[in-house]
Design an enzyme around this catalytic site. Structure first.
Site, short mmCIF file in Angstrom:
data_model
loop_
_atom_site.label_atom_id
_atom_site.label_comp_id
_atom_site.label_asym_id
_atom_site.label_seq_id
_atom_site.Cartn_x
_atom_site.Cartn_y
_atom_site.Cartn_z
N ARG A 36 0.86 -1.19 0.00
CA ARG A 36 0.00 0.00 0.00
C ARG A 36 0.90 1.24 0.00
O ARG A 36 1.45 1.63 1.02
CB ARG A 36 -0.89 -0.02 1.24
CG ARG A 36 -2.04 0.98 1.20
CD ARG A 36 -2.68 1.07 2.57
NE ARG A 36 -1.86 1.83 3.50
CZ ARG A 36 -1.81 1.62 4.81
NH1 ARG A 36 -2.51 0.66 5.35
NH2 ARG A 36 -1.05 2.38 5.58
N TYR B 191 3.71 5.16 11.46
CA TYR B 191 3.93 3.78 11.85
C TYR B 191 4.77 2.96 10.87
O TYR B 191 5.03 1.79 11.12
CB TYR B 191 2.58 3.07 12.07
CG TYR B 191 1.61 3.13 10.91
CD1 TYR B 191 1.73 2.28 9.82
CD2 TYR B 191 0.55 4.04 10.92
CE1 TYR B 191 0.83 2.33 8.77
CE2 TYR B 191 -0.34 4.10 9.87
CZ TYR B 191 -0.20 3.24 8.79
OH TYR B 191 -1.09 3.30 7.74
N HIS C 134 -4.01 4.19 4.40
CA HIS C 134 -5.15 3.27 4.44
C HIS C 134 -6.40 3.96 3.89
O HIS C 134 -7.11 3.41 3.05
CB HIS C 134 -5.39 2.79 5.87
CG HIS C 134 -6.58 1.91 6.03
ND1 HIS C 134 -6.62 0.62 5.54
CD2 HIS C 134 -7.79 2.12 6.60
CE1 HIS C 134 -7.79 0.10 5.81
NE2 HIS C 134 -8.51 0.98 6.45
#
Length: 360
Positions: A254, A267, A258
């Site tokens: 990705r 993160y 998100h």
């Protein structure tokens, strides 16, 4: 588990644009078909980029990006026959493209002016599912239905690596296996379930989970549109021939967030992102086409020009989408008129009209 997916990864086009072959999976495409796949990838990425920009401008409430996952979606979508049925999550904009769903209808959902935007039966493409993993149960139920109809249609359902931890997904595996349902489970392993890394979801490669449920699993390079096409075609055909389900793990990444409400810099490390940029699904097809004389600058310029036209249509079309009448929220509760709903509608209309001008 290695960063490149390990030796079990099915790959037909390397990140450097080199064509390779696999003993079990391959495709033999014409130059026109290869160029069409490149066009799909570029236009799907442009849809995603424009939608992201529109959300940042306040025109959409949210957007789930697919950046980096174009090959997984286009390859699997183009493997479907017209009469096959697909059950997406909320990120399958590339699959929607292959099923001829107008991208403006996707924007309408995220703008909050529709309840979905398209008729699933017009495209054999279900409405987006927001509840994680729920669509897998829907897909298996649908597959069991067409199985009893005696047709040779197949079903595919999409989900992410994080969804494999959901009960709905595992329950759907059980039903599909036991009833030998003609369904393909397509997991886009993009390495992150929002902020949770893959190692928080599994101790083994995801495709190996299929063995525990009694059906085959395969891992494919999710950034390789040719390999995804080949593997998905084979799995769908296997389902049509009465051999039951297959789990495909499309090993990808990705590249974006998100959703537009997420900040992945909090993160994950930038070095991982930079490494995956070298595996870009579009660039490897472009290099292959150019290196083998299958496309010239004129073709690439033409696709870019088409992407610009599409972008303008999306920007203008999104802002022109009509707002629904407030009372229309009662229209789709039941398929047929219901006295309680009609009573509530009348009460709502009276309440709404009690404000000055009926606009507040």
């Amino acid at each position: 588990m290695t960063a490149d997916g390990g030796p079990e990864l099915v790959q037909l086009l390397t990140p450097e644009g080199e064509r390779v072959h696999h003993p079990d999976y391959d495709v033999d495409l014409t130059p026109d078909e290869l160029r069409a796949l490149y066009r799909d990838l570029v236009l799907v990425r442009r849809v995603d980029a424009e939608a992201t920009a529109l959300q940042r401008q306040g025109e959409l409430g949210l957007w789930a990006q697919l950046l980096g996952q174009e090959a997984a979606q286009v390859g699997s979508g183009r493997a479907l026959r017209t009469d096959d049925f697909a059950f997406p999550t909320y990120r399958e904009h590339g699959v929607a493209w292959t099923r001829d769903v107008d991208p403006l209808q996707l924007l309408g959902l995220f703008r909050g002016v529709t309840n979905g935007g398209w008729d699933p039966h017009d495209h054999n493409f279900a409405l987006y599912t927001i509840v994680i993993g729920d669509q897998c149960l829907h897909a298996v139920g649908y597959a069991m239905g067409i199985q009893r109809d005696g047709t040779d249609r197949a079903v595919i359902t999409y989900f992410g690596d994080g969804a494999t931890s959901q009960g709905d997904v595992n329950e759907s595996f059980v039903f599909a296996s036991v009833y030998n349902a003609p369904v393909v489970f397509f997991c886009q392993n993009n390495q992150w379930a929002i902020s949770e890394p893959l190692e928080r979801q599994t101790r083994i490669p995801l495709y190996k989970r299929a063995a525990g449920f009694g059906f085959p699993g395969v891992r494919v390079d999710g950034n390789d549109v040719l390999a995804v096409l080949a593997v998905t075609r084979a799995a769908l055909q296997n389902a049509r021939e009465g051999n039951g389900p297959t789990l495909i793990e499309a090993f990808t990444y990705r590249m974006g967030a998100h959703t537009t409400s997420d900040d992945p810099t909090r993160y994950r490390v930038a070095a991982d992102l930079e490494a995956w940029k070298l595996k870009d699904p579009i660039e490897r097809v472009k290099v292959y086409l150019a290196r083998n004389g299958l496309a010239d600058h004129g073709f690439f310029d033409e696709v870019e020009a088409e992407a610009e036209v599409l972008a303008v249509r999306l920007r203008e079309g999104c802002r022109s989408l009509p707002n629904p009448a407030p009372e229309s929220l009662f229209d789709h509760v039941y398929a047929e008129a219901h006295p309680l709903i009609e009573s509530e509608r009348e009460e709502f209309v009276r309440y709404h009209a009690s404000f000055a001008g009926g606009e507040h």
